[in-house]
Every structure is written in C-alpha cells, then in structure tokens.
Motif scaffolding. Sequence first.
Motif: not given
Length: 150
Positions: A62-71, A108-116
């Motif tokens: 959501x915050x970066x657009x990166x798909x990755x396994x967090x481990x 693109x996945x940022x919430x309204x609050x994050x965009x603000x």
Amino acid sequence: MTDAVARAARPAARILLVDRAGRVLLFRFAPGDDRAPFWCTPGGALDPGESYAAAARRELFEETGIHADPGEEIAQRTVDFLTIERVEVTADERWFRIDVDGGEIDPAGHTELERRVMTQWRWFARDEIAGWPEWIYPDDLLPMLEATDP
C-alpha cells in the motif's frame, strides 16, 4: 495526582526497507497541527484478524507499491504515542526487514490520510540519519539496521 491517559491498543507492523546500497526508505509525516514533521519507516496498524507478517506485506504494498515477503520478525517493541489522528495509543510493534534492489515508490495505494500527511519519501544513506534536522523514528534506527545487516 494525575489521571492516567486511557490508551488504545495498536498492534502494528513496521518495516526496515533497505535497498542494494544499504539505504533505508523513510516517509516524512507532516501532521499539520502543533507537532513538528518527522520521518518514519513504512508500516502501520494491523487490520482485525490480520497477522503481523500479513500486515507488513499489505502495508509495504500500500505504501510503496512493492510486493515482497517480509520474512521473519526481527524485533518487537512497545511504544506509547499520539497518532496523526490524535489518538493516544500503546503500540505493540513487530519489525521486519525487507531488502530490495531499490527503485521508484508508487504511492497509488496510499489512504486519504496518508496522501494528506505523507507527501514526501526518500532513501536515506546511513550517514545522513544521525545529523538529520527533523526527528526520525525509531530513535535507534541505525543500530537496528546494523544488527540486521546480512
């Protein structure tokens, strides 16, 4: 005698996102009230029924657009703070380190609050962190990075 502040429980997943050059991604938060701007790692609160690892994976995308396994979880801490929405919380934070090649961040996945409030981000070289003029969370980011270096 003072009244204790009733704090909401906030389980959260936080991410040390490190690129090939050893830089860490931080977002700049500008609350827009009487609080000073600060920089913070990606991550956020768990959704109901969500595991910490699943939240780390979701928040990363959501915050970066990166798909990755967090481990595996690399650290845990409990911290009290006032959220951007001005809610007093006690956060049970679980930390994950994700190493990536680097690249562009897709908000693109940022919430309204994050965009603000999260309008800037950058990859920080380690020698920039200690002397940065604005507060960076966590305070012990450099030791956390060093402790988890491969």
